[in-house]
Design an enzyme around this catalytic site. Sequence first.
Site, PDB file in Angstrom:
ATOM      1  N   LYS A  78     -12.310  -2.660 -18.223  1.00  0.00           N
ATOM      2  CA  LYS A  78     -11.547  -3.863 -18.601  1.00  0.00           C
ATOM      3  C   LYS A  78     -12.106  -4.431 -19.903  1.00  0.00           C
ATOM      4  O   LYS A  78     -11.361  -4.812 -20.814  1.00  0.00           O
ATOM      5  CB  LYS A  78     -11.629  -4.917 -17.493  1.00  0.00           C
ATOM      6  CG  LYS A  78     -11.023  -4.461 -16.165  1.00  0.00           C
ATOM      7  CD  LYS A  78     -11.203  -5.502 -15.065  1.00  0.00           C
ATOM      8  CE  LYS A  78     -10.788  -4.966 -13.714  1.00  0.00           C
ATOM      9  NZ  LYS A  78     -11.098  -5.831 -12.591  1.00  0.00           N
ATOM     10  N   GLU A  86     -12.617   3.072  -3.683  1.00  0.00           N
ATOM     11  CA  GLU A  86     -13.156   1.873  -4.334  1.00  0.00           C
ATOM     12  C   GLU A  86     -14.284   1.274  -3.479  1.00  0.00           C
ATOM     13  O   GLU A  86     -15.184   0.613  -3.994  1.00  0.00           O
ATOM     14  CB  GLU A  86     -12.056   0.828  -4.586  1.00  0.00           C
ATOM     15  CG  GLU A  86     -12.460  -0.179  -5.666  1.00  0.00           C
ATOM     16  CD  GLU A  86     -11.353  -1.168  -6.028  1.00  0.00           C
ATOM     17  OE1 GLU A  86     -10.962  -1.972  -5.159  1.00  0.00           O
ATOM     18  OE2 GLU A  86     -10.887  -1.156  -7.179  1.00  0.00           O
ATOM     19  N   HIS A 116       5.133  22.116   0.649  1.00  0.00           N
ATOM     20  CA  HIS A 116       5.833  22.828  -0.426  1.00  0.00           C
ATOM     21  C   HIS A 116       5.176  22.577  -1.782  1.00  0.00           C
ATOM     22  O   HIS A 116       5.781  22.830  -2.822  1.00  0.00           O
ATOM     23  CB  HIS A 116       7.301  22.385  -0.475  1.00  0.00           C
ATOM     24  CG  HIS A 116       8.013  22.644   0.813  1.00  0.00           C
ATOM     25  ND1 HIS A 116       8.483  23.894   1.155  1.00  0.00           N
ATOM     26  CD2 HIS A 116       8.288  21.839   1.876  1.00  0.00           C
ATOM     27  CE1 HIS A 116       9.037  23.838   2.356  1.00  0.00           C
ATOM     28  NE2 HIS A 116       8.926  22.601   2.821  1.00  0.00           N
TER      29      HIS A 116
HETATM   30  O1  F6P Z   1      -9.901  -3.910 -10.817  1.00  0.00           O
HETATM   31  C1  F6P Z   1     -10.005  -3.639  -9.456  1.00  0.00           C
HETATM   32  C2  F6P Z   1      -9.529  -4.811  -8.651  1.00  0.00           C
HETATM   33  O2  F6P Z   1     -10.399  -5.869  -8.789  1.00  0.00           O
HETATM   34  C3  F6P Z   1      -9.347  -4.439  -7.191  1.00  0.00           C
HETATM   35  O3  F6P Z   1     -10.521  -4.495  -6.483  1.00  0.00           O
HETATM   36  C4  F6P Z   1      -8.328  -5.446  -6.776  1.00  0.00           C
HETATM   37  O4  F6P Z   1      -7.710  -5.101  -5.569  1.00  0.00           O
HETATM   38  C5  F6P Z   1      -7.395  -5.396  -7.966  1.00  0.00           C
HETATM   39  O5  F6P Z   1      -8.246  -5.232  -9.072  1.00  0.00           O
HETATM   40  C6  F6P Z   1      -6.526  -6.613  -8.154  1.00  0.00           C
HETATM   41  O6  F6P Z   1      -7.296  -7.764  -8.296  1.00  0.00           O
HETATM   42  P1  F6P Z   1      -6.655  -9.206  -8.186  1.00  0.00           P
HETATM   43  O7  F6P Z   1      -6.092  -9.362  -6.830  1.00  0.00           O
HETATM   44  O8  F6P Z   1      -7.772 -10.155  -8.460  1.00  0.00           O
HETATM   45  O9  F6P Z   1      -5.581  -9.300  -9.237  1.00  0.00           O
END
Ligand code: F6P
Length: 545
Positions: free
Chosen positions: A511, A360, A391
């Site tokens: 999203k 990421e 394994h």
């Molecule tokens: O969608 C990725 C992300 O933004 C990550 O970078 C982050 O760690 C995760 O989602 C959770 O985000 P949050 O802590 O804002 O719920």
Amino acid sequence: MNVFATEAGTDLYEHATTLGKAHIASMFKQNPNRFEDFSYSLPGLMLDLSKQRITSETLNLLCALAREKQLDQWINDLLTGEKINESENRPALHTALRTPADQTLEVDGVNIIGQVHENLARMERLVNQIHAGQWLGCTGDPIDTIVNIGVGGSDLGPFMACKALGEFTTTNSRDIELHFVSSMDGSHISSLLDKLDPTRTLFVISSKSFTTIDTLANAETAKEWLKRAYQYEGTDEALILARHFIGVSATPQRMIDWGIPENNHLYFWDWTGGRYSMWSTIGLPIALRIGMQGFREMLAGAHVMDSHFRDTPFERNVPVLLALTGIWNINFLGITAHAILPYDGRLSHLPSYLEQLEMESNGKNTTRSHELVGYNTCPVLWGEIGTNAQHAFYQLLHQGTIPVMCDFITCAVRYEGPNNTDLKRQHQLNLSNCLAQSQILALGDTVIEGADKAPAYKRYRGNQPCTTLLLDKLTPHTFGMLIALYEHKVFVQSVIWNINPFDQWGVELGKTIATGLLPALTGEADNPSLDSSTRGLIHHINTKR
Ligand code: F6P
């Protein structure tokens, strides 16, 4: 755009034309002192790069490359709070979270180290209250079960650390049952709720943004479960929220909007990246597992690595060297797969943690100046407990067709104490496997005599570059060092590649599109403009319901 079109980069390309053909086995023959030459020790941790396809010249050229990229200046900018996360216009100050209280660091006129320690103190009060059995649920029963609801950086770090450091529980923390819920589909939470006693369960809703749908969906299910459980007793929702929910976030107003009262808030800051946040109050589950003293030892270990990173010349700087050998493998030897192989069951969640940390952060194709890169950046990273992976996928490592660089991570000493003879033997067996595998992967079947006479399907070509990271023992302190080491390694590579490791724009579109598809799946609206695959799948799903 090629960041390697420089003097050191050109020298490295040239160097790779000869060394790229070399075999690690012959390098060991030529230089019997490779281990002395290419291993680096810090108190508690050792990095062995001798099974990498490198010579002293390789490291000199890589350090020259780092100097060309002004790595010194970048490290300074990172540690002093310059806004190096440009696309989000903020610093990346996870190192401040482990800076001792007697130091200061001003960001926008505020000493953030003071704020960090105030928050740690707030977390400590809460941890002590829970450990002392003084946090009571709605019926007055003490809370003894904690469920952390979060995902990505709000889950993986604490989950990994609790598994890694489980044996460092304190007298009080031993009685606390700890669970982690992350999956959006409800698999984790649905199977868990049946086993829990609502009167003794506290949910920690961990989300930096407090907008992540995965987390909010699980939190909502938890709230409804509690409301149903308490319904017959007429308990009101505000009391349920006050007794059974803690929020950990950088956005307090959203916690309030969701219903968590201010007294139950723990904070951190937008300058803490999600995947760099286990040192913040996101680490609450870790502190609940190993106590605040253990948590502070973990922070201290990470701080030792930060100081080493800041103060040590590149030639002996463990995170810098780990990063630069990665650059050598990826950009000069063309290796784009990276296996993380912990030889320690306690580190079983390290691979998935590093998948997020590395991919990421550095899985990007545009430079800081928004041009497309003309070179490889982050490799594909995956892993498993080493002996289990032997394994499973080691067949590919040994006899597949793709080059893979491998990190072997283990500890020298385990199961101390007089009554652990059997377990000590298991640890030695584990170590012998760790050493055997890295030996064969790097040196191939040259390690046994007469192997060259075997049929091709029995041959081991070797030459897979291997790194060994050896902790003296796995403790909160060395664990903190280890994770900070990988964080800095990722940063150094981002500097060489000229990319921003602290944003994650590549996760956003999914999203938005998922939100847009939901009405078609719930039957509320049709979307005729969809591609035929997505439309066909939705239709098929809907006919099955
Ligand atoms: O969608 C990725 C992300 O933004 C990550 O970078 C982050 O760690 C995760 O989602 C959770 O985000 P949050 O802590 O804002 O719920």
